[in-house]
Each structure stands twice: as structure tokens, then as C-alpha cells.
Design a protein around this motif. Structure first.
Motif, PDB file in Angstrom:
ATOM      1  N   GLY A   1       3.512   5.660  -1.077  1.00 10.87           N
ATOM      2  CA  GLY A   1       4.655   6.605  -1.869  1.00 10.87           C
ATOM      3  C   GLY A   1       5.714   6.386  -1.608  1.00 10.87           C
ATOM      4  O   GLY A   1       6.614   7.300  -1.872  1.00 10.87           O
ATOM      5  N   GLY A   2       6.054   5.165  -0.880  1.00  6.46           N
ATOM      6  CA  GLY A   2       7.656   5.194  -0.376  1.00  6.46           C
ATOM      7  C   GLY A   2       8.573   4.749  -1.473  1.00  6.46           C
ATOM      8  O   GLY A   2       9.898   4.947  -1.124  1.00  6.46           O
ATOM      9  N   PHE A   3       8.048   4.277  -2.627  1.00  9.67           N
ATOM     10  CA  PHE A   3       9.297   3.619  -3.313  1.00  9.67           C
ATOM     11  C   PHE A   3      10.263   4.867  -3.891  1.00  9.67           C
ATOM     12  O   PHE A   3      11.314   4.457  -3.969  1.00  9.67           O
ATOM     13  CB  PHE A   3       8.641   2.876  -4.373  1.00  9.67           C
ATOM     14  N   LYS A   4       9.373   5.863  -4.299  1.00  9.45           N
ATOM     15  CA  LYS A   4      10.309   7.095  -4.816  1.00  9.45           C
ATOM     16  C   LYS A   4      11.123   7.604  -3.836  1.00  9.45           C
ATOM     17  O   LYS A   4      12.005   8.558  -3.990  1.00  9.45           O
ATOM     18  CB  LYS A   4       9.280   8.200  -5.310  1.00  9.45           C
TER      19      LYS A   4
ATOM     20  N   GLY B   1      13.699  -1.822   0.332  1.00 16.50           N
ATOM     21  CA  GLY B   1      14.414  -0.858  -0.357  1.00 16.50           C
ATOM     22  C   GLY B   1      14.819   0.250   0.769  1.00 16.50           C
ATOM     23  O   GLY B   1      16.010   0.594   0.879  1.00 16.50           O
ATOM     24  N   HIS B   2      14.324   0.585   1.769  1.00 17.31           N
ATOM     25  CA  HIS B   2      14.681   1.453   2.730  1.00 17.31           C
ATOM     26  C   HIS B   2      15.911   1.038   3.422  1.00 17.31           C
ATOM     27  O   HIS B   2      16.647   1.852   4.110  1.00 17.31           O
ATOM     28  CB  HIS B   2      13.505   2.134   3.543  1.00 17.31           C
TER      29      HIS B   2
ATOM     30  N   GLU C   1      16.161  -9.523   7.508  1.00 23.39           N
ATOM     31  CA  GLU C   1      14.754  -9.490   6.678  1.00 23.39           C
ATOM     32  C   GLU C   1      14.303 -10.950   6.901  1.00 23.39           C
ATOM     33  O   GLU C   1      15.070 -12.170   6.809  1.00 23.39           O
ATOM     34  CB  GLU C   1      15.210  -9.519   5.131  1.00 23.39           C
TER      35      GLU C   1
ATOM     36  N   VAL D   1      12.785 -10.843  13.029  1.00 22.77           N
ATOM     37  CA  VAL D   1      12.969 -10.372  14.602  1.00 22.77           C
ATOM     38  C   VAL D   1      11.562 -10.655  15.025  1.00 22.77           C
ATOM     39  O   VAL D   1      10.512 -10.261  14.759  1.00 22.77           O
ATOM     40  CB  VAL D   1      13.102  -8.870  14.551  1.00 22.77           C
TER      41      VAL D   1
ATOM     42  N   THR E   1       4.219  -0.066  -7.798  1.00 25.27           N
ATOM     43  CA  THR E   1       4.032   0.416  -9.464  1.00 25.27           C
ATOM     44  C   THR E   1       5.077   1.449  -9.845  1.00 25.27           C
ATOM     45  O   THR E   1       5.075   2.055 -10.967  1.00 25.27           O
ATOM     46  CB  THR E   1       2.695   1.009  -9.551  1.00 25.27           C
TER      47      THR E   1
ATOM     48  N   ILE F   1       6.630   4.176  -9.381  1.00 25.12           N
ATOM     49  CA  ILE F   1       6.560   5.492 -10.049  1.00 25.12           C
ATOM     50  C   ILE F   1       7.542   6.447  -9.006  1.00 25.12           C
ATOM     51  O   ILE F   1       7.480   6.286  -7.833  1.00 25.12           O
ATOM     52  CB  ILE F   1       5.092   6.127  -9.997  1.00 25.12           C
TER      53      ILE F   1
ATOM     54  N   ASN G   1       7.181  -4.564   0.051  1.00 27.94           N
ATOM     55  CA  ASN G   1       6.687  -3.647  -0.941  1.00 27.94           C
ATOM     56  C   ASN G   1       7.570  -3.071  -1.864  1.00 27.94           C
ATOM     57  O   ASN G   1       7.260  -2.623  -3.068  1.00 27.94           O
ATOM     58  CB  ASN G   1       6.205  -2.256  -0.147  1.00 27.94           C
ATOM     59  N   VAL G   2       8.802  -3.112  -1.536  1.00 27.31           N
ATOM     60  CA  VAL G   2       9.891  -2.830  -2.839  1.00 27.31           C
ATOM     61  C   VAL G   2       9.668  -3.547  -4.094  1.00 27.31           C
ATOM     62  O   VAL G   2      10.038  -2.938  -5.142  1.00 27.31           O
ATOM     63  CB  VAL G   2      11.308  -2.711  -2.340  1.00 27.31           C
TER      64      VAL G   2
HETATM   65  C1  LIG Z   1       0.719  -2.039  -4.865  1.00 23.30           C
HETATM   66  C2  LIG Z   1       1.725  -0.921  -4.617  1.00 23.30           C
HETATM   67  C3  LIG Z   1       1.963   0.292  -5.448  1.00 23.30           C
HETATM   68  C4  LIG Z   1       2.841   0.813  -4.736  1.00 23.30           C
HETATM   69  N1  LIG Z   1       3.341   2.035  -5.730  1.00 23.30           N
HETATM   70  C5  LIG Z   1       4.110   2.809  -5.603  1.00 23.30           C
HETATM   71  C6  LIG Z   1       4.635   3.850  -6.486  1.00 23.30           C
HETATM   72  O1  LIG Z   1       4.411   3.772  -7.622  1.00 23.30           O
HETATM   73  N2  LIG Z   1       5.369   4.687  -5.980  1.00 23.30           N
HETATM   74  C7  LIG Z   1       5.840   4.821  -4.800  1.00 23.30           C
HETATM   75  O2  LIG Z   1       6.662   5.816  -4.540  1.00 23.30           O
HETATM   76  N3  LIG Z   1       5.424   4.019  -3.757  1.00 23.30           N
HETATM   77  C8  LIG Z   1       4.626   2.984  -4.327  1.00 23.30           C
HETATM   78  N4  LIG Z   1       4.313   2.031  -3.203  1.00 23.30           N
HETATM   79  C9  LIG Z   1       4.757   2.258  -1.838  1.00 23.30           C
HETATM   80  C10 LIG Z   1       6.094   1.707  -1.883  1.00 23.30           C
HETATM   81  O3  LIG Z   1       6.083   0.258  -2.382  1.00 23.30           O
HETATM   82  C11 LIG Z   1       6.519   1.557  -0.162  1.00 23.30           C
HETATM   83  O4  LIG Z   1       6.308   2.649   0.509  1.00 23.30           O
HETATM   84  C12 LIG Z   1       8.110   1.247   0.106  1.00 23.30           C
HETATM   85  O5  LIG Z   1       8.472   0.117  -0.916  1.00 23.30           O
HETATM   86  C13 LIG Z   1       8.207   0.790   1.696  1.00 23.30           C
HETATM   87  O6  LIG Z   1       9.722   0.670   1.830  1.00 23.30           O
HETATM   88  P1  LIG Z   1      10.494  -0.622   1.913  1.00 23.30           P
HETATM   89  O7  LIG Z   1      10.878  -0.548   0.266  1.00 23.30           O
HETATM   90  O8  LIG Z   1      11.571  -0.552   2.696  1.00 23.30           O
HETATM   91  O9  LIG Z   1       9.398  -1.615   2.375  1.00 23.30           O
HETATM   92  P2  LIG Z   1       9.543  -3.196   2.177  1.00 23.30           P
HETATM   93  O10 LIG Z   1       9.833  -3.624   0.881  1.00 23.30           O
HETATM   94  O11 LIG Z   1       8.099  -3.723   2.643  1.00 23.30           O
HETATM   95  O12 LIG Z   1      10.438  -3.940   3.242  1.00 23.30           O
HETATM   96  C14 LIG Z   1      10.029  -3.805   4.740  1.00 23.30           C
HETATM   97  C15 LIG Z   1      10.732  -5.215   4.900  1.00 23.30           C
HETATM   98  O13 LIG Z   1      10.469  -5.446   6.348  1.00 23.30           O
HETATM   99  C16 LIG Z   1      10.427  -6.725   6.500  1.00 23.30           C
HETATM  100  N5  LIG Z   1      10.092  -7.111   7.725  1.00 23.30           N
HETATM  101  C17 LIG Z   1       8.814  -6.767   8.457  1.00 23.30           C
HETATM  102  N6  LIG Z   1       8.844  -7.409   9.798  1.00 23.30           N
HETATM  103  C18 LIG Z   1      10.025  -7.841  10.071  1.00 23.30           C
HETATM  104  C19 LIG Z   1      10.492  -8.724  11.068  1.00 23.30           C
HETATM  105  N7  LIG Z   1       9.659  -8.728  12.160  1.00 23.30           N
HETATM  106  N8  LIG Z   1      11.741  -9.166  11.050  1.00 23.30           N
HETATM  107  C20 LIG Z   1      12.490  -8.977   9.903  1.00 23.30           C
HETATM  108  N9  LIG Z   1      11.991  -8.369   8.772  1.00 23.30           N
HETATM  109  C21 LIG Z   1      10.935  -7.874   8.751  1.00 23.30           C
HETATM  110  C22 LIG Z   1       9.323  -7.170   5.476  1.00 23.30           C
HETATM  111  O14 LIG Z   1       9.642  -8.603   5.073  1.00 23.30           O
HETATM  112  C23 LIG Z   1       9.882  -6.455   4.102  1.00 23.30           C
HETATM  113  O15 LIG Z   1      10.698  -6.994   3.310  1.00 23.30           O
HETATM  114  C24 LIG Z   1       3.395   1.148  -3.566  1.00 23.30           C
HETATM  115  C25 LIG Z   1       2.982   0.166  -2.568  1.00 23.30           C
HETATM  116  C26 LIG Z   1       2.181  -1.002  -2.909  1.00 23.30           C
HETATM  117  C27 LIG Z   1       1.704  -1.761  -1.854  1.00 23.30           C
END
Ligand SMILES: Cc1cc2nc3c(=O)[nH]c(=O)nc-3n(C[C@H](O)[C@H](O)[C@H](O)COP(=O)(O)OP(=O)(O)OC[C@H]3O[C@@H](n4cnc5c(N)ncnc54)[C@H](O)[C@@H]3O)c2cc1C
Ligand SMILES: [Zn+2]
Lengths: 416, 92
Positions: free
Chosen positions: A365-368, A41-42, A63, A206, A76, A78, A71-72
Motif C-alpha cells: 500500500g505504499g504508493f499512495k 518514490g519514497h 539507486e 550500496v 497498480t 491506487i 515498486n514505484v
Molecule cells: C504489483 C504491485 C502493486 C501495488 N499496488 C499499489 C497500489 O495500487 N497502491 C499503493 O498505494 N501501493 C501499491 N503497491 C505498493 C507500492 O508500490 C510500494 O509500497 C511503494 O512503491 C514502495 O516505495 P518506493 O516507491 O520507494 O519503493 P521502490 O520503488 O521499490 O524503491 C526502492 C528502491 O531501492 C532500491 N534499492 C534497494 N536496495 C538498494 C541498494 N542496496 N542500493 C541502492 N538502491 C537500492 C531499489 O532498486 C528500488 O528502486 C504495489 C506494489 C506492487 C509490487
């Protein structure tokens, strides 16, 4: 293609065979102005705002898996802005405001549901702490309500109010908070970024960061070398490993958090309920499943699965709060690997390497934060200047003595 | 995670008897060490995906601090050493 009532009818009449893919399957070019590592997501939100708000068009998101595999798609769902510290609250409220306009912004149904998040309290001390938190929110212009026991009993009759150790005395409610459909958030940003010319390259890991004269010049990937002007890391959970490729020393540990979903039930839980007696939170998805989670497993882990003892502990807490839960069957559980930072708060900053940027430490907490994180990170990358609401989230805050320690747990990631 | 830890004093025990304190590979700096050294000790972690050393306290048993060597990805436990013995061996 824009989504509308008209497009739905039109596609229905043609047998739903003419929907276009939501983003192109891009092949890497030899060079980009900005490469973002991580299609969560980020990373996707960052790409979207870079292209849309800040006019940086030559952008790629790399990706290693498929979009939403991190994690996106594991959280859960929220979303809330009921934080207490000045380093956090304005940032998460900025995010909340972006959420409230996101569907219109992206022309995408992310199913934002402002059903209200209520955090329960069980003692006078905890009530006072929540009053303080509510006041801190009001000071930033964010509405919060203290709901006392009698009122709460009418709102949420099925809680265990008379538990011997953790009787429920009331709760702090943020009505605007709620949930959003997590996959849709990734897909919506991906589609939006793609429409603004961003290349989204899946299955492209990467493996190394190339530097010349101390400056990053590109990345080695499973699809070959790709050059870049600026490199932005948004690799939640794997930040230490990606950071290591550029010799970054980071205040991060990787921990695993589990989530659970039950069989589908008729609508029964109207809010997101957070149990203050331990650490348990639950909501009901639009499909009917109860979605819940608890604490992290406690030790550092890169395995995307949790252990059974923690699952058992989470269930115990859930049943303590809602006795009726004991008769519901759990369908699935899964886990995600997250960066736990040393103060439990995120990091959006430049690094000691001039053209290398860092977005990490989102803990659980990073989804929000997805919209605000993307917006602020894009601002930083495009302007080389920190966005005002992210100014407390700097990497050097530990050295300067300005940790943003919401939980007051000190530099112990597994306690945040 | 392996659900059992073999305490050198108490034998095979469920993991839940233990409290985890984190990275055991860090060496506490001298009180007079530089701010940067202290910063690294308190806040920076190698966080490897693979072998790591951690302090676990057998809180529900002999209450000794132990050093557990395990893999953060496979969760295999390679060794469990009494904390004091570990410190002696490693000259800390
Ligand atoms: C079970 C669970 C419940 C949660 N519940 C909540 C909630 O209710 N509310 C809330 O606010 N937050 C929640 N979180 C936290 C939230 O999901 C994360 O903080 C947030 O999604 C992280 O950001 P992101 O979406 O970018 O991460 P991700 O979706 O993990 O994105 C990071 C990406 O980087 C990629 N990557 C890693 N290394 C490499 C590489 N070397 N080369 C290329 N790609 C790579 C990965 O494959 C991944 O897709 C929860 C987390 C978990 C695990
Ligand atoms: Zn023991």
C-alpha cells in the motif's frame, strides 16, 4: 525549465528537440549531509522535501538500478485514504492532501485522477465493518459514502450482483480517492529534488554500511565509498538486506505481489473497484488497459516475478466479480518485491544507531503514501523528531504492544 | 516458485495443496524467557535472500506440517522434511 502551455508550444515549434533532461546525471561527491538509499518514490520524495521544506541541500539519492525500476513503477497506482485506525488514517489523509496539490507543487503532470475508490461488500457483517470504517474516516474529517445495492447497480451495472456465494450488496465509496501515473510521480519528485540541488545517482548500489565508534560514516557502493552525516534507508523490498549491513534486526519479510494489464479497451470502468469477496482490485488506465491485481503470492520471495497459480487465482476472482472480464485478453503481468511488515503497517523511525534512519514496511500500500512518507521521513531526518501524523509508525511499536494492525491478522506478514 | 512440492508422505503434489505458515528456523522460547527474546521470536525475521526454512502444512493432503528448505530468490526447493522428524533431528 518550467512546464507550461507556452513551453509546450515553444518546444513543438522547435521540433521537440530542445527539451532538457529532467534531472542531471550526477557523479557522487565524497561526502553528503544526507544519503538516501533507494531511488523509488519514497526516497525521491524524501530528498525533495528535505531540500525544499527543510533546507537540507547537500543530499544524494543512491539507486542501484534506474529511477522507477522498483515498486514505484510496478504498482497498480491506487491512491486513497480510507483507512480505519487512528495510527493510519491521519497519515494517509495527509498524503491524500499532498496528492491533491502535487501537480502544482512539482509543476509536473502526475495524472492524479480522483475517480473514486469503491470497496464492495457481500454480507451484513461486512457491511457493518465498512460502516464502521466509514465512520472512522468521518471522525478524521474524511468523507465516505455507503452505496447500497440499487444505487450501485446504476453506477456500476456490469458487476455480478447475484453471485451465489458472494452477492454484491453494496460498497463503501471514497470519492476523492483514485489513481496517479506511477512513473510520473518518481520523475516529478526526481526533477523537483534535482532542481533543489539533490544529486541523484543511478546505477549505484550500496553494498556495505561503514561505521566508526557505533556511528554511520558512509556507504560502500559500486561507485566507491561515499561519506555521509546521516544515512536514510528507503529500499522497499530489500530493507532486510540493507538493514543487515548495519546489523539491524527488522520485523520484515519480503513478499512478491503481481499486477496485470489487459489490451486497451474503450472507457468502461469509471472507478477503482475493490472486490471484498476475496482480494481483487481493478481500474482502467487512461490508455484503456484494465489494470488489476490481487493477493501476494504467499511465501517469502526476492524474485521479481510471480507464480502462475496466483495469476490464475486473481483472474478467477476478477471474473467472479465482473463476468465480462473473461473475454478480455491480458497483455502483460509483472511482480514487485515488497517488505511485508508484521502488522501490515509501515515504519518511519530512527534506528538504534543515532544517524541511521529507516523508512520501510510499506507492504502493498505504499504508493499512495509516497508524498506523506517523503514529507514525514524528511521531517524526521532534518529535525530528529517524528512528524505528528507518523507517530504511530515507530519501529518499537511491536515491543511496546502498539501494533497498527489494520487487517487484524496478527504478526503474520503473508496475511496482511 | 517451484509449482510442485514433494511431500514425504504423499509424493509430488501441486503447491496449492499446501498452506504456508512462515519461518521454521525460529525456536520457541521458554515461557519465562525475557520480553526481548519473545519479541524477537514473534516479530523479528532474518528474511534471507537465499536459503530459508519454512513451515508448510499439507492441508490438501496428509495434513502434516512439513519443513521446506528453499531458496527465496531462485525458488529451488532443496528438501522437504516431516515437521516432527525435523524437530527430533534438531532437538526442538
Ligand atoms: C504489483 C504491485 C502493486 C501495488 N499496488 C499499489 C497500489 O495500487 N497502491 C499503493 O498505494 N501501493 C501499491 N503497491 C505498493 C507500492 O508500490 C510500494 O509500497 C511503494 O512503491 C514502495 O516505495 P518506493 O516507491 O520507494 O519503493 P521502490 O520503488 O521499490 O524503491 C526502492 C528502491 O531501492 C532500491 N534499492 C534497494 N536496495 C538498494 C541498494 N542496496 N542500493 C541502492 N538502491 C537500492 C531499489 O532498486 C528500488 O528502486 C504495489 C506494489 C506492487 C509490487
Ligand atoms: Zn502430504
Amino acid at each position: 525549465m518550467r512546464y507550461s502551455a507556452f513551453s509546450i508550444v515553444k518546444n513543438a515549434l522547435s521540433g521537440n528537440l530542445k527539451w532538457k533532461p529532467q534531472w542531471r546525471q550526477a557523479e557522487p561527491k565524497s561526502h553528503y549531509d544526507v544519503i538516501i538509499v533507494g531511488g523509488g518514490g519514497h526516497g525521491l520524495a524524501t530528498a525533495y522535501y528535505l531540500a525544499k521544506e527543510f533546507g537540507v541541500k547537500n543530499v544524494a539519492v543512491l539507486e542501484k538500478g534506474y529511477l522507477g525500476s522498483g515498486n514505484v513503477g510496478r504498482n497498480t497506482t491506487i491512491v486513497r485514504s480510507n483507512y480505519m485506525l487512528p495510527g493510519n488514517e491521519p497519515f494517509y489523509e495527509f498524503s491524500m492532501k499532498l496528492w491533491e496539490g502535487l501537480e502544482r507543487e512539482l509543476n509536473y503532470n502526475v495524472m492524479l485522477s480522483q475517480r473514486g475508490v469503491i470497496m464492495l461488500y457481500h454480507s451484513d457483517g461486512q457491511r457493518d465493518a465498512y460502516i464502521r470504517r466509514g465512520n472512522a474516516m468521518w471522525m478524521e474529517g474524511v468523507a465516505a459514502e455507503l452505496i447500497e445495492r440499487d444505487q450501485l447497480k446504476k453506477m456500476i451495472p456490469f458487476l455480478n450482483y447475484d453471485h451465489a456465494r458472494y452477492p454484491i450488496l453494496g460498497g463503501l465509496l471514497q470519492r476523492r480517492a483514485g489513481t496517479a501515473r506511477h512513473d510520473a510521480v518518481a520523475w516529478g519528485y526526481a526533477r523537483g529534488a534535482d532542481r533543489h540541488g539533490v544529486d541523484i545517482i543511478e546505477h549505484c548500489e550500496v553494498t556495505a554500511i561503514r561505521r566508526e565508534n557505533g556511528v554511520v560514516t558512509g556507504v560502500e557502493t559500486t561507485k566507491g565509498f561515499i561519506g555521509c552525516g546521516k544515512l536514510a534507508l528507503a529500499a522497499a523490498g530489500n530493507t532486510s538486506r540493507v538493514g543487515e549491513m548495519a546489523d539491524l534486526k527488522l520485523p520484515i519479510e519480503s513478499h512478491v505481489l503481481q499486477a496485470f494489464v489487459t489490451e486497451g479497451l474503450k472507457p468502461c470502468i469509471d472507478h477503482v473497484i475493490v472486490y471484498g469477496g476475496g482480494h481483487f482490485y481493478i481500474s482502467q488506465s487512461d490508455k484503456g488497459g484494465l489494470v488489476f491485481g490481487g493477493e501476494i503470492d504467499g511465501y517469502t520471495s526476492y524474485a521479481q516475478r510471480g507464480n502462475l497459480a496466483t495469476a490464475e487465482h486473481v483472474m478467477e476472482e476478477g471474473v467472479t466479480m465482473i463476468p465480462g472480464l473473461s473475454r478480455v485478453r491480458v497483455l502483460r503481468s509483472w511482480a514487485g518485491v515488497m517488505d511485508m511488515s508484521m502488522d501490515g503497517s509501515p515504519i518511519i523511525d530512527r534506528t538504534p544507531i543515532d544517524n541511521l534512519y529507516l523508512n520501510c514496511g510499506w507492504c502493498y500500500g505504499g504508493f499512495k503514501a509516497t508524498p506523506a512518507s517523503g514529507y514525514c521521513f524528511a521531517h524526521l531526518i532534518a529535525k530528529n523528531d517524528t512528524h505528528p501524523v507518523a507517530r504511530f509508525l515507530r519501529l518499537d511499536r511491536f515491543a511496546r504492544g502498539y501494533a497498527v494492525d489494520e487487517a487484524g491478522a496478527g504478526p503474520q506478514p503473508n496475511l496482511h | 516458485m517451484a509449482s510442485l512440492i514433494t511431500c514425504p508422505h504423499c509424493g509430488v503434489r501441486p503447491k496449492e495443496e499446501f498452506t504456508i505458515r512462515g519461518d521454521a528456523s525460529l525456536v520457541r522460547p521458554a515461557p519465562t524467557a525475557s520480553d526481548e527474546t519473545w519479541h524477537d521470536y514473534v516479530y523479528v525475521r532474518a528474511n534471507p535472500r537465499g536459503r530459508t526454512l519454512e513451515h508448510w502444512q499439507h492441508a490438501g493432503g496428509c495434513r502434516r506440517f512439513l519443513v521446506v528448505e528453499r531458496d527465496t530468490f531462485t525458488h529451488e526447493v532443496y528438501s522437504v522434511t516431516d515437521g516432527a522428524a525435523f524437530a527430533r533431528e534438531n532437538g526442538k
